[in-house]
Design an enzyme around this catalytic site. Sequence first.
Site, PDB file in Angstrom:
ATOM      1  N   CYS A  91      35.732  40.141  52.143  1.00  0.00           N
ATOM      2  CA  CYS A  91      36.199  40.621  53.468  1.00  0.00           C
ATOM      3  C   CYS A  91      35.513  39.921  54.675  1.00  0.00           C
ATOM      4  CB  CYS A  91      36.360  42.071  53.605  1.00  0.00           C
ATOM      5  SG  CYS A  91      36.892  42.651  55.091  1.00  0.00           S
TER       6      CYS A  91
ATOM      7  N   HIS B  21      49.509  45.230  49.866  1.00  0.00           N
ATOM      8  CA  HIS B  21      48.274  44.319  49.585  1.00  0.00           C
ATOM      9  C   HIS B  21      47.216  44.868  50.323  1.00  0.00           C
ATOM     10  CE1 HIS B  21      46.659  39.868  50.008  1.00  0.00           C
ATOM     11  NE2 HIS B  21      45.748  40.679  50.595  1.00  0.00           N
TER      12      HIS B  21
ATOM     13  N   ARG C 222      44.696  31.596  45.729  1.00  0.00           N
ATOM     14  CA  ARG C 222      44.624  31.391  46.977  1.00  0.00           C
ATOM     15  C   ARG C 222      43.884  32.315  47.789  1.00  0.00           C
ATOM     16  NH1 ARG C 222      45.589  33.098  52.334  1.00  0.00           N
ATOM     17  NH2 ARG C 222      47.033  34.473  51.509  1.00  0.00           N
TER      18      ARG C 222
END
Length: 292
Positions: free
Chosen positions: A232, A199, A7
């Site tokens: 990112c 995370h 995901r």
Amino acid sequence: MVEVGPRDGLQNEKDFVPIDVKVDLINRLSDAGFTNIESASFVSPKWIAQMAGSDEVMREIKRLPGVIYSALTPNLQGYEAALAAKANEVVIFSAASEAFTQKNINCSIHESIQRFVPVVQSAKRDGLLVRASISCSLGCPYQGPVEPQQVVNVVQQMLDLGCDEIDIADTIGVGTAGQVKRVYEAIFKVAPSKIFSGHFHDTYGQALTNIYAALEMGVAIFHSSVAGLGGCPYAKGATGNVATEDVLYLMHGLGIETGIHLGEVVKIGEFISTAIGKPNQSRVGKALLNRQ
């Protein structure tokens, strides 16, 4: 270990990854020993085109007993789709930065969380787990530094909703070990360590260091992405998610039992990197492959 590659790792890929590749990836990950795989996102395809067909992915995967197949759900419509797709856990999200929420979804943090009230109520009614993710917990691309108390405030609101687990996410990967410790010290005052996860993105090469710092604080749940899938979006060309292979190598070196087969994950990393035509971002994966 929560594997987020299917995901979070794939969602920003420009070229659509075929459904059968996504299904194969999830199946290989579950066979390798993962017990929580972030498998789908029930966000409108017009916002995240890569996640189109999530219902088909969830329908086609081979489900193993004891494995949580989780899905991102932005609203009640997304929740109902996740429920129909037999997700075991739904993931809701906000941020520790007002600037981030205003810039991305044009509302305040509190307003963003209130939108999830019917989602959480429905999940509790239907017996699904609810995980909350708090973006920008260690820094924001618009605001800059984020104070621990800002994270505490959002944690408290997520607890009030009834979330079972809360992810502390370094979305842009700017955090350092000292910041990690300060944030967890602050949030442990309002809830026990067992409900929190880490995370950490690797934009500045600090993810493994931050994971080790969180381990020392008592955190026992970490997110990672096989082959370091995912960039990112706020730092052009930068790596995003920390590679699962690298985290596993750290854990096994510390004598921590994960239940996950590192050798198989290395193969999976090479499989998905080849399938999407991207270089493998895992240093451990590449090192072990070169030895073979």
